[in-house]
Design a protein around this motif. Structure first.
Motif, short mmCIF file in Angstrom:
data_model
loop_
_atom_site.label_atom_id
_atom_site.label_comp_id
_atom_site.label_asym_id
_atom_site.label_seq_id
_atom_site.Cartn_x
_atom_site.Cartn_y
_atom_site.Cartn_z
N LEU A 542 0.79 -1.23 0.00
CA LEU A 542 0.00 0.00 0.00
C LEU A 542 0.82 1.28 0.00
O LEU A 542 0.32 2.33 -0.42
CB LEU A 542 -0.94 0.01 1.21
N THR A 543 2.05 1.23 0.47
CA THR A 543 2.87 2.45 0.59
C THR A 543 4.31 2.18 0.15
O THR A 543 4.75 1.04 0.12
CB THR A 543 2.90 2.96 2.04
N SER A 562 0.83 8.10 -3.65
CA SER A 562 -0.51 7.56 -3.96
C SER A 562 -0.50 6.51 -5.06
O SER A 562 -1.45 5.73 -5.18
CB SER A 562 -1.45 8.71 -4.36
N TYR A 564 1.14 3.84 -5.27
CA TYR A 564 1.23 2.47 -4.74
C TYR A 564 -0.15 1.90 -4.41
O TYR A 564 -0.34 0.69 -4.43
CB TYR A 564 2.12 2.44 -3.49
N MET A 565 -1.10 2.77 -4.13
CA MET A 565 -2.44 2.31 -3.78
C MET A 565 -3.17 1.72 -4.99
O MET A 565 -4.02 0.85 -4.84
CB MET A 565 -3.26 3.46 -3.20
N LEU A 569 -3.86 -1.75 -3.55
CA LEU A 569 -5.11 -2.03 -2.83
C LEU A 569 -5.81 -3.27 -3.38
O LEU A 569 -6.17 -4.16 -2.59
CB LEU A 569 -6.03 -0.81 -2.89
#
Length: 589
Positions: A542-543, A562, A564-565, A569
């Motif tokens: 996520l990060t 952002s 990476y999301m 996710l």
């Protein structure tokens, strides 16, 4: 009272872990020493973590991984890539698959580090941005680490925690049924869908560029013959052929921050700029500017033809992290000249020689050609140049594989404990000169070793003080309403969220006692809970800060936080959806 103290110390530690201004190993040491001073850890047990089998195993695996890298094994496998063709989906799938396979048997960061320059060169050769492939191979290194005991430090720690239940530690391939299933599912997602969710950021490209950094921060001097003299910033930035941003001007040793559009340039001004590599080249050439220190460095060389400019990524264990070029005396210490600095989030507000280096920063360096490999190795920077890919000697490759396979067989067959088998393998790599003696200790990621050694006694204090039992009670409040397997989902999700913010090894040390307590309280097998924590700790998608692999690709991929999301996710949800059923099938409650 003891319970409250442990919660307070761990709470502060988590804040500092997330803050990131103090390195995680120092935070862990502070927590260890505070708990010892307050009497929650006996003085004679404070440093016993450094002799823990899990810590020794991690150190040995890092040495063996570096030896496999030095032997040429990885680059031998890379030759397969030439047969894949130009289809982007096939290239992402093949690179991701190879990285995942290697990450199961060597340090996942090491496997990724070898493939970053390979991926960048393949992207350049096929004319697509590296951002489409770098994050997929980073995520693949995490997926591959799930598959074996030695694939990632969290698995080694989890195996050690299993012995607290008076049963043997997990074996080498006990993680494979669950880990391999999730890795295959994850690789399919990454290859077919994941890379399509990533941003396509393309900079102007020259034939000499080995990779594309979206923007560098650099400094140039306005010479006496420069056409910029008496022109203003707006006249420069309105030039449609050159995309450049003036962040600041240094004039007569005074810094002018964020100068206005009508600010005039003068001779000897030092301009702090943000631009792409090709735009920077055109700017310097068209307006007769010079990069700060560039000519001085060349003039100091006896053979000026051997001065090169190269790029490298700062790794997490680099001595540069937390330092500046100025206080390191970078030029005299490493004999290099720092020309430019690129960072994924580009929050650089100081002169580059006073900017604190971070893991994942990309440096543009000027150095002597013959010192390239040795200097970048000393600086712990990952070189991004084709000549840095050493193919190795076939005899060394076969010998390294033989030593490695022998260590695995010895551990799997039960002839030797895994920590003994891999320590012997590490020594054999040096004795047979596969790994230079000077790299025996430098190949160990010491901050991770210190973190583990410090957090193991802290984790014990978390359990013995009653803090783990309190957390367990809170998590079991609704256990009578929901089915038992739902607790696996909660444990896995909690571990995932923690590992997105702090080091996954520290996450495991904190979560394992909670998982064991829940299993005991519900009178269930501890194995599925431990496996859930292992999977969650390896799912830091996520990060960019949760795992070194994610940090390593942020600079060269030009990613924002952002980004990476977007693939991270859905990949996290996929692991959650498949992970719990797989664990219940292989490790029933």
């Amino acid at each position: 009272m003891n319970e409250i103290i442990v919660f307070a110390v761990l709470g502060l530690s988590l804040i500092f872990f997330v803050w990131g201004k103090i390195r995680y190993d120092l935070v862990a040491l502070f927590a260890l020493l505070i708990l010892a001073i307050l009497g929650l850890i006996p003085y004679e047990k404070v440093f016993l973590g450094f002799g823990h089998p899990a810590v020794i195993t991690v150190a040995a695996v890092l040495i063996v991984s570096k030896s496999l890298e030095s032997s040429g094994l990885v680059n031998l496998i890379v030759r397969i890539m030439d047969r894949v063709g130009s289809n982007l989906t096939l290239q992402v799938a093949s690179m991701s698959g190879i990285v995942a396979l290697l990450s199961g048997f060597m340090n996942n960061v090491g496997a990724l580090a070898i493939f970053i320059p390979v991926a960048i060169q393949i992207a350049r050769k096929n004319d697509y941005p590296p951002s489409l492939v770098l994050m997929p191979i980073a995520f693949s290194s995490l997926l591959g680490g799930m598959t074996t005991l030695i694939g990632t430090p969290p698995n080694i720690i989890i195996a050690a925690f299993r012995t607290t239940n008076e049963v043997p530690a997990f074996d080498m391939f006990d993680f494979a049924p669950v880990g391999a299933g999730l890795a295959i599912a994850g690789l399919i997602f990454i290859s077919l869908v994941g890379w399509r969710l990533l941003p396509t950021r393309r900079a102007k490209q020259s034939g000499e560029d080995l990779f594309q950094i979206k923007n560098y921060i650099t400094e140039v001097r306005v010479t006496a013959d420069s056409d910029l003299i008496s022109k203003n910033i707006q006249q420069l930035t309105n030039n449609k052929d050159i995309d450049v941003k003036v962040l600041g001007i240094l004039r007569n040793k005074e810094r002018i921050h964020a100068p206005g559009p009508y600010h005039m340039f003068k001779e000897d001004d030092i301009l702090i700029l943000e631009s792409g590599t090709e735009d920077l080249k055109e700017l310097v050439s068209n307006f007769e500017l010079e990069m700060v220190g560039h000519e001085d460095f060349i003039e100091s060389a006896k053979d000026k033809s051997k001065i090169i400019i190269t790029e490298g990524i700062i790794q997490a264990n680099s001595p540069l992290v937390g330092q500046t070029a100025a206080n390191l005396h970078m030029r005299s210490r490493f004999d290099v000249n720092l020309l430019a600095l690129s960072r994924g989030d580009r929050t650089i507000i100081k002169r580059i020689d006073h900017e604190v280096f971070r893991s994942g920063d990309v440096l543009m360096l000027q150095m002597r050609d013959e010192q390239l490999s040795e200097t970048l190795d000393e600086m712990k920077c990952l070189p991004l140049a084709s000549r840095s890919l050493d193919i190795g000697k076939p005899k060394q490759t076969l010998l390294a594989i033989g030593i490695f396979v022998t260590a695995i067989i010895s551990a799997v067959a039960g002839w030797l404990p895994v920590e003994i088998a891999f320590t012997l393998a590490a020594m054999a790599m040096v004795l047979f000169r596969i790994l230079p003696l000077k790299d025996f200790y430098t190949s160990i990621d010491w901050p991770v070793i210190v973190l583990l050694a410090a957090m193991i006694p802290v984790g014990e204090a978390f359990e013995t003080s009653g803090a783990a039992a309190t957390v367990t009670k809170l998590m079991l409040v609704y256990s009578d309403i929901f089915p038992a397997w739902s607790m696996l989902l909660v444990i896995m999700l909690t571990t995932m969220l923690l590992s997105a913010l702090i080091n996954n090894a520290a996450t495991v040390v904190l979560m394992a006692p909670i998982g064991l307590q829940i299993a005991y309280s519900m009178e269930l097998s501890a194995d599925p809970f431990l496996m859930s924590i292992a999977v969650g700790a390896s799912s830091s998608f996520l990060t960019p800060i949760g795992h070194q692999s994610n940090t390593l690709v942020m600079g060269p991929g030009g990613y924002r936080f952002s980004d990476y999301m977007k693939p991270g996710l859905p990949l996290t949800l996929l692991v959650l959806a498949l992970g719990v059923p797989l664990i219940l099938w292989i490790w029933p409650l």
